[in-house]
Design an enzyme around this catalytic site. Structure first.
Site, PDB file in Angstrom:
ATOM      1  N   LYS A  22     107.525   0.799 -87.705  1.00  0.00           N
ATOM      2  CA  LYS A  22     107.150   1.765 -88.755  1.00  0.00           C
ATOM      3  C   LYS A  22     106.332   1.075 -89.828  1.00  0.00           C
ATOM      4  O   LYS A  22     105.226   1.496 -90.158  1.00  0.00           O
ATOM      5  CB  LYS A  22     108.412   2.370 -89.387  1.00  0.00           C
ATOM      6  CG  LYS A  22     108.155   3.068 -90.724  1.00  0.00           C
ATOM      7  CD  LYS A  22     109.395   3.741 -91.264  1.00  0.00           C
ATOM      8  CE  LYS A  22     110.221   2.953 -92.238  1.00  0.00           C
ATOM      9  NZ  LYS A  22     109.605   2.749 -93.564  1.00  0.00           N
ATOM     10  N   ASN A  23     106.900  -0.012 -90.374  1.00  0.00           N
ATOM     11  CA  ASN A  23     106.235  -0.658 -91.512  1.00  0.00           C
ATOM     12  C   ASN A  23     105.019  -1.478 -91.085  1.00  0.00           C
ATOM     13  O   ASN A  23     104.278  -1.984 -91.927  1.00  0.00           O
ATOM     14  CB  ASN A  23     107.238  -1.526 -92.279  1.00  0.00           C
ATOM     15  CG  ASN A  23     108.287  -0.664 -92.963  1.00  0.00           C
ATOM     16  OD1 ASN A  23     108.089   0.543 -93.117  1.00  0.00           O
ATOM     17  ND2 ASN A  23     109.394  -1.262 -93.361  1.00  0.00           N
ATOM     18  N   CYS A 117     112.499   5.325-106.360  1.00  0.00           N
ATOM     19  CA  CYS A 117     113.148   5.502-105.069  1.00  0.00           C
ATOM     20  C   CYS A 117     114.628   5.252-105.200  1.00  0.00           C
ATOM     21  O   CYS A 117     115.065   4.530-106.085  1.00  0.00           O
ATOM     22  CB  CYS A 117     112.570   4.542-104.060  1.00  0.00           C
ATOM     23  SG  CYS A 117     113.376   4.640-102.469  1.00  0.00           S
ATOM     24  N   ARG A 122     110.541   1.067-107.612  1.00  0.00           N
ATOM     25  CA  ARG A 122     109.506   0.756-106.632  1.00  0.00           C
ATOM     26  C   ARG A 122     108.158   0.866-107.327  1.00  0.00           C
ATOM     27  O   ARG A 122     107.332   1.712-106.999  1.00  0.00           O
ATOM     28  CB  ARG A 122     109.554   1.730-105.433  1.00  0.00           C
ATOM     29  CG  ARG A 122     110.897   1.912-104.776  1.00  0.00           C
ATOM     30  CD  ARG A 122     111.331   0.747-103.942  1.00  0.00           C
ATOM     31  NE  ARG A 122     110.439   0.406-102.854  1.00  0.00           N
ATOM     32  CZ  ARG A 122     110.434   0.968-101.650  1.00  0.00           C
ATOM     33  NH1 ARG A 122     111.251   1.933-101.387  1.00  0.00           N
ATOM     34  NH2 ARG A 122     109.613   0.552-100.705  1.00  0.00           N
ATOM     35  N   ASP A 307     116.316  -4.671 -95.441  1.00  0.00           N
ATOM     36  CA  ASP A 307     116.507  -3.420 -94.693  1.00  0.00           C
ATOM     37  C   ASP A 307     117.716  -3.475 -93.758  1.00  0.00           C
ATOM     38  O   ASP A 307     118.244  -2.438 -93.380  1.00  0.00           O
ATOM     39  CB  ASP A 307     115.266  -3.110 -93.854  1.00  0.00           C
ATOM     40  CG  ASP A 307     114.060  -2.869 -94.715  1.00  0.00           C
ATOM     41  OD1 ASP A 307     113.773  -1.724 -95.028  1.00  0.00           O
ATOM     42  OD2 ASP A 307     113.426  -3.862 -95.111  1.00  0.00           O
ATOM     43  N   ARG A 399     112.649   9.780 -90.521  1.00  0.00           N
ATOM     44  CA  ARG A 399     111.509   9.127 -91.177  1.00  0.00           C
ATOM     45  C   ARG A 399     111.216   7.769 -90.544  1.00  0.00           C
ATOM     46  O   ARG A 399     110.072   7.312 -90.553  1.00  0.00           O
ATOM     47  CB  ARG A 399     111.804   8.925 -92.674  1.00  0.00           C
ATOM     48  CG  ARG A 399     111.863  10.224 -93.437  1.00  0.00           C
ATOM     49  CD  ARG A 399     111.838   9.971 -94.923  1.00  0.00           C
ATOM     50  NE  ARG A 399     110.843   8.971 -95.233  1.00  0.00           N
ATOM     51  CZ  ARG A 399     110.804   8.274 -96.354  1.00  0.00           C
ATOM     52  NH1 ARG A 399     111.712   8.470 -97.275  1.00  0.00           N
ATOM     53  NH2 ARG A 399     109.863   7.400 -96.569  1.00  0.00           N
TER      54      ARG A 399
HETATM   55  N1  EPU Z   1     107.566  -4.885-106.606  1.00  0.00           N
HETATM   56  C1  EPU Z   1     107.167  -4.737-107.919  1.00  0.00           C
HETATM   57  N2  EPU Z   1     105.919  -4.265-108.162  1.00  0.00           N
HETATM   58  C2  EPU Z   1     105.048  -3.919-107.163  1.00  0.00           C
HETATM   59  C3  EPU Z   1     105.458  -4.082-105.827  1.00  0.00           C
HETATM   60  C4  EPU Z   1     106.725  -4.582-105.571  1.00  0.00           C
HETATM   61  O1  EPU Z   1     107.923  -5.018-108.837  1.00  0.00           O
HETATM   62  O2  EPU Z   1     103.926  -3.487-107.465  1.00  0.00           O
HETATM   63  C5  EPU Z   1     108.910  -5.418-106.318  1.00  0.00           C
HETATM   64  C6  EPU Z   1     109.808  -4.368-105.668  1.00  0.00           C
HETATM   65  O3  EPU Z   1     110.420  -3.537-106.621  1.00  0.00           O
HETATM   66  C7  EPU Z   1     110.800  -5.224-104.906  1.00  0.00           C
HETATM   67  C8  EPU Z   1     109.958  -6.440-104.491  1.00  0.00           C
HETATM   68  O4  EPU Z   1     108.813  -6.438-105.345  1.00  0.00           O
HETATM   69  O5  EPU Z   1     111.804  -5.665-105.791  1.00  0.00           O
HETATM   70  C9  EPU Z   1     109.495  -6.482-103.067  1.00  0.00           C
HETATM   71  O6  EPU Z   1     108.876  -5.251-102.720  1.00  0.00           O
HETATM   72  P1  EPU Z   1     107.777  -5.135-101.586  1.00  0.00           P
HETATM   73  O7  EPU Z   1     106.489  -4.822-102.229  1.00  0.00           O
HETATM   74  O8  EPU Z   1     107.858  -6.323-100.684  1.00  0.00           O
HETATM   75  O9  EPU Z   1     108.311  -3.871-100.791  1.00  0.00           O
HETATM   76  P2  EPU Z   1     107.474  -2.622-100.283  1.00  0.00           P
HETATM   77  O10 EPU Z   1     106.162  -3.088 -99.762  1.00  0.00           O
HETATM   78  O11 EPU Z   1     107.522  -1.550-101.280  1.00  0.00           O
HETATM   79  C10 EPU Z   1     108.281  -2.798 -97.817  1.00  0.00           C
HETATM   80  C11 EPU Z   1     108.940  -1.890 -96.815  1.00  0.00           C
HETATM   81  C12 EPU Z   1     110.403  -1.699 -97.172  1.00  0.00           C
HETATM   82  C13 EPU Z   1     111.072  -3.070 -97.203  1.00  0.00           C
HETATM   83  C14 EPU Z   1     110.346  -3.984 -98.193  1.00  0.00           C
HETATM   84  C15 EPU Z   1     110.891  -5.395 -98.234  1.00  0.00           C
HETATM   85  C16 EPU Z   1     107.156  -0.437 -96.115  1.00  0.00           C
HETATM   86  C17 EPU Z   1     106.558   0.910 -96.099  1.00  0.00           C
HETATM   87  N3  EPU Z   1     108.272  -0.591 -96.822  1.00  0.00           N
HETATM   88  O12 EPU Z   1     108.366  -2.144 -99.070  1.00  0.00           O
HETATM   89  O13 EPU Z   1     110.968  -0.928 -96.125  1.00  0.00           O
HETATM   90  O14 EPU Z   1     112.411  -2.926 -97.586  1.00  0.00           O
HETATM   91  O15 EPU Z   1     108.947  -4.062 -97.833  1.00  0.00           O
HETATM   92  O16 EPU Z   1     110.749  -6.011 -97.018  1.00  0.00           O
HETATM   93  O17 EPU Z   1     106.651  -1.357 -95.485  1.00  0.00           O
HETATM   94  C18 EPU Z   1     112.194   0.849 -95.162  1.00  0.00           C
HETATM   95  O18 EPU Z   1     111.543   0.682 -94.121  1.00  0.00           O
HETATM   96  O19 EPU Z   1     113.188   1.612 -95.187  1.00  0.00           O
HETATM   97  C19 EPU Z   1     111.807   0.137 -96.382  1.00  0.00           C
HETATM   98  C20 EPU Z   1     112.257   0.485 -97.574  1.00  0.00           C
END
Ligand code: EPU
Length: 431
Positions: A22-23, A117, A122, A307, A399
């Site tokens: 998915k991701n 979220c 997020r 996750d 999802r």
């Molecule tokens: N963060 C910030 N600011 C930003 C971006 C991130 O503060 O602009 C913080 C987040 O709040 C978090 C940390 O940085 O504390 C890491 O977040 P990251 O950006 O790595 O997560 P993401 O890209 O929003 C993806 C996956 C998540 C998974 C995380 C961590 C997707 C669509 N989502 O989220 O997957 O938990 O990486 O590996 O790729 C899921 O599949 O259910 C899911 C939530």
């Protein structure tokens, strides 16, 4: 609201095949916006979030259609608009992935904020800082991020080494491919989903050095061309099945699971007493004893994935002894804890640490899943529990997991779905 009714107590046995990630697939679809032509992405899971991304691309005037059960063709020869509708973007956080490509290719992106979220804050502030560093002017008005730049300029971008944000790495990387000059991204995410995105971009003609490492060097090119790419197997789905096998005392071969992507997950399962080995291009997990306690800390890849933390907690709840589970990525990843306690789990939360005292058995109860991974973990708890569990919020599973119930049923699980699987509630959370 969809409900999953599970009669627990049957060890899972058999063979299950994982779908594409998915991701991994969501960024690949967004990255296709950079390509002046046709991209063919295979091994894409048939899940709600992919449909949302497909609709989002369609809303930009970009053709995006299924060619078969798991292959999508995107034709981004022309992009009609650089603004995405709120109704689609609010459904999932990954919609924000269209911002980088639109900005780089069209000089403008107008994307609503994906919002908060249930698993914690997020924000997209890192993404925006990255776009600004690349020379974009970004403002936020009425909940819409508006970024513009005639042509982005390469620069050095330093991400927080404790978080190695997956989303920021991918969005900034996509934007940098068409920038003028060289961009260096330090502390980039190294997980297979980010690697897939970089490899796809390279196949389309981007110049990227350091793929799979924490430093990406991107030399901007004028345009990207169409190509074909297969998404990697979904390591979260694979991990979910492995934990389900272990928690129920079963024996499951997860075909397509890549051991190299799941190093720490396999270590935790082994520490808990499971026998895990590579077999037939996949991973087989067998548990013949009551699980032992273990400790874990979530961390960016290659650390233990946030996750799968809820699934691991279910195993800890059944274990002999006390386990300590620390969450370092999302502060509300423990939303499932109160629900698991209804099933008899003994868990004490102290800040971002869960202290789990294994009880040996869980018992069925009505519970609520509040996000994709919480719902999956509760399903595992239900499979291991005595009696019947009713999980509300099962639509979250749609999802992120293709044919969730069907696959578990093929392993011997006794479960059924009730209610509307297309409930809108799932659309209100952002993953
Ligand atoms: N963060 C910030 N600011 C930003 C971006 C991130 O503060 O602009 C913080 C987040 O709040 C978090 C940390 O940085 O504390 C890491 O977040 P990251 O950006 O790595 O997560 P993401 O890209 O929003 C993806 C996956 C998540 C998974 C995380 C961590 C997707 C669509 N989502 O989220 O997957 O938990 O990486 O590996 O790729 C899921 O599949 O259910 C899911 C939530």
């Amino acid at each position: 609201v969809a409900k999953l009714i599970i009669a627990g107590g049957t060890p899972l046995h058999g063979v299950v095949r994982v779908n594409g990630s998915k991701n991994g697939s969501l960024p690949l679809l967004a990255a296709s916006l950079l390509v002046e032509g046709e991209s063919v992405i295979s091994n894409v899971p048939r899940i709600r979030d992919v449909e949302t991304m497909r609709e989002t691309l369609n809303s930009l005037g970009v053709a995006c259609e299924w060619l078969d059960q798991s292959t999508i063709r995107v034709d981004a020869s022309h992009i009609e608009t650089t603004g995405a509708p709120y109704d689609l973007v609010r459904r999932m956080r990954a919609s924000f992935y269209i911002a980088g490509p639109l900005l780089a290719r069209c000089g403008e992106a107008r994307v609503p904020l994906p919002g908060g979220c249930v698993i914690g804050q997020r924000p997209v502030d890192f993404h925006i800082a990255g776009f600004k560093a690349l020379g974009a002017v970004v403002d936020e008005r009425h909940g819409v991020v508006h970024a513009r730049a005639e042509r982005l300029r390469g620069t050095r971008i330093y991400l927080d080494p404790r978080l190695r944000s997956v989303g920021t790495t991918i969005n900034v990387l996509m934007a940098a491919t068409l920038a003028q000059g060289t961009t260096v991204i330090e502390n980039a995410a190294r997980d297979p989903d980010a690697v897939d995105c970089a490899s796809f971009l390279a196949a389309a003609g981007a110049s990227i050095e350091g793929i799979g490492t924490g430093t990406l060097i991107v030399r901007g090119v004028q345009r990207l061309q169409g190509c074909s790419y297969a998404a990697s197997p979904d390591r979260m789905e694979a991990g979910t099945h492995l934990f389900a096998a272990a928690a129920t005392g079963g024996d499951v071969l997860v075909e397509g699971a890549r051991a190299d992507d799941l190093d720490l997950v396999v270590s935790v399962l082994r520490e808990a007493g499971a026998e895990v080995r590579r077999e037939n291009g996949g991973l087989r997990c067998r548990m013949e004893r009551r699980p032992r306690s273990f400790d874990l800390v979530t961390a960016p890849y290659p650390g233990f994935p946030t996750d799968l933390q809820p699934c691991a907690a279910v195993l800890a709840a059944l274990a002999d002894g006390r386990s300590v589970i620390e969450e370092t990525i999302f502060e509300k990843r423990f939303n499932y804890v109160d629900e698991l306690k209804r099933m008899g789990a003994r868990i004490k939360l102290v800040d971002r640490t869960a202290i789990v005292t294994g009880t040996g058995r869980l018992s069925g109860a009505p519970v609520v899943g509040t996000d994709i991974r919480a719902a999956a973990a509760l399903a595992i708890a239900a499979l291991a529990a005595e009696g019947e569990t009713e999980i509300s919020g099962a639509e979250f599973l749609d999802r992120g997991y293709e044919r969730f119930e069907e696959k578990l049923a093929s392993l011997g699980a006794d479960l059924r779905r009730e209610g509307d699987s297309r409930a809108r509630k799932a659309q209100l959370c952002f993953a």
